[in-house]
Design a protein around this motif. Structure first.
Motif, PDB file in Angstrom:
ATOM      1  N   GLN A  89       0.828  -1.214   0.000  1.00  0.00           N
ATOM      2  CA  GLN A  89       0.000   0.000   0.000  1.00  0.00           C
ATOM      3  C   GLN A  89       0.862   1.264   0.000  1.00  0.00           C
ATOM      4  OE1 GLN A  89      -1.323  -2.541   2.447  1.00  0.00           O
ATOM      5  NE2 GLN A  89      -3.486  -2.022   2.623  1.00  0.00           N
ATOM      6  N   ASP A  90       1.936   1.258   0.817  1.00  0.00           N
ATOM      7  CA  ASP A  90       2.804   2.442   0.892  1.00  0.00           C
ATOM      8  C   ASP A  90       3.425   2.748  -0.476  1.00  0.00           C
ATOM      9  OD1 ASP A  90       2.287   2.440   3.565  1.00  0.00           O
ATOM     10  OD2 ASP A  90       4.116   1.390   4.114  1.00  0.00           O
ATOM     11  N   VAL A  91       3.893   1.696  -1.145  1.00  0.00           N
ATOM     12  CA  VAL A  91       4.540   1.891  -2.451  1.00  0.00           C
ATOM     13  C   VAL A  91       3.552   2.442  -3.463  1.00  0.00           C
ATOM     14  CG1 VAL A  91       5.564   0.642  -4.408  1.00  0.00           C
ATOM     15  CG2 VAL A  91       6.305   0.143  -2.074  1.00  0.00           C
ATOM     16  N   VAL A  92       2.381   1.863  -3.493  1.00  0.00           N
ATOM     17  CA  VAL A  92       1.370   2.278  -4.480  1.00  0.00           C
ATOM     18  C   VAL A  92       0.934   3.728  -4.213  1.00  0.00           C
ATOM     19  CG1 VAL A  92      -1.029   1.851  -5.144  1.00  0.00           C
ATOM     20  CG2 VAL A  92       0.595  -0.031  -5.073  1.00  0.00           C
ATOM     21  N   ILE A  93       0.716   4.070  -2.975  1.00  0.00           N
ATOM     22  CA  ILE A  93       0.296   5.443  -2.653  1.00  0.00           C
ATOM     23  C   ILE A  93       1.399   6.438  -3.025  1.00  0.00           C
ATOM     24  CG2 ILE A  93      -0.363   7.022  -0.773  1.00  0.00           C
ATOM     25  CD1 ILE A  93      -2.494   4.857  -1.591  1.00  0.00           C
ATOM     26  N   ALA A  94       2.653   6.061  -2.786  1.00  0.00           N
ATOM     27  CA  ALA A  94       3.763   6.953  -3.153  1.00  0.00           C
ATOM     28  C   ALA A  94       3.824   7.138  -4.674  1.00  0.00           C
ATOM     29  CB  ALA A  94       5.084   6.384  -2.637  1.00  0.00           C
ATOM     30  N   GLN A  95       3.512   6.082  -5.421  1.00  0.00           N
ATOM     31  CA  GLN A  95       3.527   6.195  -6.888  1.00  0.00           C
ATOM     32  C   GLN A  95       2.369   7.068  -7.384  1.00  0.00           C
ATOM     33  OE1 GLN A  95       3.489   1.985  -7.769  1.00  0.00           O
ATOM     34  NE2 GLN A  95       5.689   1.924  -8.107  1.00  0.00           N
ATOM     35  N   LEU A  96       1.248   7.009  -6.666  1.00  0.00           N
ATOM     36  CA  LEU A  96       0.074   7.798  -7.075  1.00  0.00           C
ATOM     37  C   LEU A  96       0.218   9.279  -6.708  1.00  0.00           C
ATOM     38  CD1 LEU A  96      -2.809   5.406  -5.905  1.00  0.00           C
ATOM     39  CD2 LEU A  96      -2.117   5.865  -8.267  1.00  0.00           C
ATOM     40  N   ALA A  97       0.955   9.558  -5.636  1.00  0.00           N
ATOM     41  CA  ALA A  97       0.966  10.904  -5.054  1.00  0.00           C
ATOM     42  C   ALA A  97       1.186  12.036  -6.063  1.00  0.00           C
ATOM     43  CB  ALA A  97       1.997  10.965  -3.927  1.00  0.00           C
ATOM     44  N   PRO A  98       2.132  11.927  -7.011  1.00  0.00           N
ATOM     45  CA  PRO A  98       2.344  13.060  -7.930  1.00  0.00           C
ATOM     46  C   PRO A  98       1.156  13.353  -8.852  1.00  0.00           C
ATOM     47  CG  PRO A  98       4.237  11.581  -7.944  1.00  0.00           C
ATOM     48  CD  PRO A  98       3.144  10.871  -7.207  1.00  0.00           C
ATOM     49  N   LEU A  99       0.187  12.461  -8.915  1.00  0.00           N
ATOM     50  CA  LEU A  99      -0.988  12.697  -9.778  1.00  0.00           C
ATOM     51  C   LEU A  99      -1.980  13.657  -9.116  1.00  0.00           C
ATOM     52  CD1 LEU A  99      -1.741   8.963 -10.718  1.00  0.00           C
ATOM     53  CD2 LEU A  99      -0.658  10.662 -12.221  1.00  0.00           C
ATOM     54  N   ALA A 100      -1.913  13.750  -7.788  1.00  0.00           N
ATOM     55  CA  ALA A 100      -2.912  14.533  -7.053  1.00  0.00           C
ATOM     56  C   ALA A 100      -2.769  16.014  -7.378  1.00  0.00           C
ATOM     57  CB  ALA A 100      -2.739  14.311  -5.554  1.00  0.00           C
ATOM     58  N   GLY A 101      -3.892  16.656  -7.605  1.00  0.00           N
ATOM     59  CA  GLY A 101      -3.899  18.111  -7.779  1.00  0.00           C
ATOM     60  C   GLY A 101      -3.586  18.586  -9.190  1.00  0.00           C
ATOM     61  N   LEU A 102      -3.085  17.714 -10.060  1.00  0.00           N
ATOM     62  CA  LEU A 102      -2.763  18.161 -11.427  1.00  0.00           C
ATOM     63  C   LEU A 102      -4.057  18.421 -12.196  1.00  0.00           C
ATOM     64  CD1 LEU A 102       0.173  15.766 -12.413  1.00  0.00           C
ATOM     65  CD2 LEU A 102       0.289  18.113 -11.549  1.00  0.00           C
ATOM     66  N   GLU A 103      -4.044  19.490 -12.995  1.00  0.00           N
ATOM     67  CA  GLU A 103      -5.250  19.850 -13.760  1.00  0.00           C
ATOM     68  C   GLU A 103      -4.984  19.763 -15.259  1.00  0.00           C
ATOM     69  OE1 GLU A 103      -7.843  22.809 -10.936  1.00  0.00           O
ATOM     70  OE2 GLU A 103      -6.485  23.720 -12.389  1.00  0.00           O
ATOM     71  N   VAL A 104      -5.893  19.114 -15.961  1.00  0.00           N
ATOM     72  CA  VAL A 104      -5.800  19.012 -17.424  1.00  0.00           C
ATOM     73  C   VAL A 104      -6.104  20.381 -18.031  1.00  0.00           C
ATOM     74  CG1 VAL A 104      -6.771  17.872 -19.468  1.00  0.00           C
ATOM     75  CG2 VAL A 104      -6.499  16.601 -17.330  1.00  0.00           C
ATOM     76  N   GLU A 105      -7.065  21.048 -17.435  1.00  0.00           N
ATOM     77  CA  GLU A 105      -7.374  22.448 -17.736  1.00  0.00           C
ATOM     78  C   GLU A 105      -7.992  23.015 -16.461  1.00  0.00           C
ATOM     79  OE1 GLU A 105     -11.411  22.659 -20.015  1.00  0.00           O
ATOM     80  OE2 GLU A 105     -10.295  20.937 -20.784  1.00  0.00           O
ATOM     81  N   ALA A 106      -8.221  24.310 -16.441  1.00  0.00           N
ATOM     82  CA  ALA A 106      -8.703  24.918 -15.196  1.00  0.00           C
ATOM     83  C   ALA A 106      -9.956  24.202 -14.692  1.00  0.00           C
ATOM     84  CB  ALA A 106      -8.989  26.399 -15.417  1.00  0.00           C
ATOM     85  N   GLY A 107      -9.897  23.704 -13.496  1.00  0.00           N
ATOM     86  CA  GLY A 107     -11.066  23.070 -12.870  1.00  0.00           C
ATOM     87  C   GLY A 107     -11.281  21.614 -13.246  1.00  0.00           C
ATOM     88  N   VAL A 108     -10.427  21.063 -14.116  1.00  0.00           N
ATOM     89  CA  VAL A 108     -10.595  19.641 -14.505  1.00  0.00           C
ATOM     90  C   VAL A 108      -9.379  18.840 -14.028  1.00  0.00           C
ATOM     91  CG1 VAL A 108     -10.924  18.007 -16.395  1.00  0.00           C
ATOM     92  CG2 VAL A 108     -11.912  20.309 -16.554  1.00  0.00           C
ATOM     93  N   LEU A 109      -9.627  17.991 -13.056  1.00  0.00           N
ATOM     94  CA  LEU A 109      -8.521  17.221 -12.491  1.00  0.00           C
ATOM     95  C   LEU A 109      -8.070  16.099 -13.426  1.00  0.00           C
ATOM     96  CD1 LEU A 109      -9.619  16.650  -8.771  1.00  0.00           C
ATOM     97  CD2 LEU A 109      -7.795  18.154  -9.615  1.00  0.00           C
ATOM     98  N   LEU A 110      -6.766  15.873 -13.443  1.00  0.00           N
ATOM     99  CA  LEU A 110      -6.237  14.715 -14.187  1.00  0.00           C
ATOM    100  C   LEU A 110      -6.886  13.424 -13.683  1.00  0.00           C
ATOM    101  CD1 LEU A 110      -4.198  13.405 -16.130  1.00  0.00           C
ATOM    102  CD2 LEU A 110      -2.497  13.513 -14.288  1.00  0.00           C
ATOM    103  N   LEU A 111      -7.162  13.374 -12.386  1.00  0.00           N
ATOM    104  CA  LEU A 111      -7.752  12.152 -11.810  1.00  0.00           C
ATOM    105  C   LEU A 111      -9.126  11.814 -12.399  1.00  0.00           C
ATOM    106  CD1 LEU A 111      -6.735  12.484  -8.049  1.00  0.00           C
ATOM    107  CD2 LEU A 111      -5.775  10.949  -9.776  1.00  0.00           C
ATOM    108  N   GLU A 112      -9.774  12.805 -13.019  1.00  0.00           N
ATOM    109  CA  GLU A 112     -11.074  12.530 -13.667  1.00  0.00           C
ATOM    110  C   GLU A 112     -10.886  11.918 -15.040  1.00  0.00           C
ATOM    111  OE1 GLU A 112     -13.940  15.898 -13.811  1.00  0.00           O
ATOM    112  OE2 GLU A 112     -12.389  16.931 -12.665  1.00  0.00           O
ATOM    113  N   LYS A 113      -9.682  12.030 -15.571  1.00  0.00           N
ATOM    114  CA  LYS A 113      -9.468  11.719 -16.990  1.00  0.00           C
ATOM    115  C   LYS A 113      -8.606  10.494 -17.211  1.00  0.00           C
ATOM    116  CE  LYS A 113     -11.736  15.209 -18.618  1.00  0.00           C
ATOM    117  NZ  LYS A 113     -12.963  14.969 -19.381  1.00  0.00           N
ATOM    118  N   LEU A 114      -8.244   9.814 -16.134  1.00  0.00           N
ATOM    119  CA  LEU A 114      -7.332   8.686 -16.328  1.00  0.00           C
ATOM    120  C   LEU A 114      -7.956   7.365 -15.868  1.00  0.00           C
ATOM    121  CD1 LEU A 114      -6.461   8.316 -13.222  1.00  0.00           C
ATOM    122  CD2 LEU A 114      -4.541   9.787 -13.769  1.00  0.00           C
ATOM    123  N   VAL A 115      -7.187   6.329 -16.106  1.00  0.00           N
ATOM    124  CA  VAL A 115      -7.493   4.990 -15.605  1.00  0.00           C
ATOM    125  C   VAL A 115      -6.263   4.576 -14.808  1.00  0.00           C
ATOM    126  CG1 VAL A 115      -7.719   2.570 -16.347  1.00  0.00           C
ATOM    127  CG2 VAL A 115      -9.048   4.351 -17.489  1.00  0.00           C
TER     128      VAL A 115
END
Ligand code: PEP
Length: 258
Positions: A140-166
């Motif tokens: 779990q620790d490894v996976v969460i650390a790998q995911l962490a840089p994805l948090a907060g990134l925006e594809v465009e204003a107000g649209v999170l990368l997390l909404e657009k990926l798998v």
């Protein structure tokens, strides 16, 4: 329950003739009539050929990696815009073989995912722990650390990368080993990923959160039990995706879960 997504990762396999035979088998298997999303990711040199062979079918075309930058002096790399122009709908990023063999960090993987999403592609971000981390109980620790840089990134204003990926959870020790993780084990990590997603994107409704796939020695005989896990949104399939009957059987098993 939403439709499952089954992705075939061909890795560095194929030939013009073999791809044609595989594409013919997949496009005549009646998959478009089934409630399942299916995709194949051939090597980049075959994307143009496969785009032609898959034309008119419901099978989605994906690539195996993408560069984070739009263009420039990056010998051997391809950009997200190039992949989109060829008809790709998705692209794997951060596969463990890329992280290990090409030294891709989780920050670089996040940048690749962002570039892909900005070009209109669905990035499929792969995460997973090594055998040593598995033995130490650190999955779990490894996976969460790998995911962490994805948090907060925006594809465009107000649209999170997390909404657009798998996301694809692939324990490295299970990839190509013939030994898939047990459904109980997979369930624990997938639930942990879902919890992380809910915290990282609290404003997103559950339906807007990304699908989370499992990958690692998936075969027709173990696909159904993985797919029946509540948290499992589909499968990332390596070796079995090169055998038409096996990939079709896995896609059919996914359709039966809806
Ligand atoms: C993979 O490489 O993403 C993979 C899951 O491979 P395999 O199914 O062969 O374990």
């Amino acid at each position: 329950m939403s439709r499952k997504l089954i992705i075939g990762n061909w890795k560095m396999n194929g030939s013009l003739a073999a791809n044609e035979a595989l594409a013919r088998a997949l496009t005549t298997a009646g998959l478009e009539e089934k409630p399942v999303d299916c995709a194949v990711c051939p090597p980049s040199v075959y994307l143009a050929q496969m785009a032609g062979l898959l034309q008119g079918s419901s099978l989605l075309l994906g690539a195996q990696t993408v560069h984070a930058r739009e263009s420039g002096a990056f010998t051997g790399d391809v950009s997200a815009a190039m992949l989109a122009e060829l008809g790709c709908k998705l692209v794997l990023v951060g596969h463990s073989e890329r992280r290990a063999g090409h030294g891709e960090s989780s920050e670089q993987v996040a940048a690749q995912a962002l570039a892909a999403a900005r070009a209109g592609l669905t990035p499929v971000v792969c995460v997973g722990e090594s055998a040593d981390d598995h033995d130490a109980g650190l999955m779990q620790d490894v996976v969460i650390a790998q995911l962490a840089p994805l948090a907060g990134l925006e594809v465009e204003a107000g649209v999170l990368l997390l909404e657009k990926l798998v996301l694809a959870y692939e324990p490295i020790w299970a990839i190509g080993s013939g030994e898939a993780a047990t459904p109980q084990y997979v369930s624990v990590v997938l639930e942990c990923i879902h919890e992380w997603l809910a915290e990282a994107a609290p404003a997103l409704a559950e339906e807007a959160l990304p699908r989370v796939l499992y990958g690692g020695s998936v075969r027709p005989d173990n696909a159904s039990e993985m797919l029946s896990l509540h948290a499992c949104g589909g499968l990332l399939v390596g070796g079995a995706s090169l055998v038409a009957e096996e990939f079709i059987a896995i896609c059919s098993a996914a359709a039966a879960q809806v």
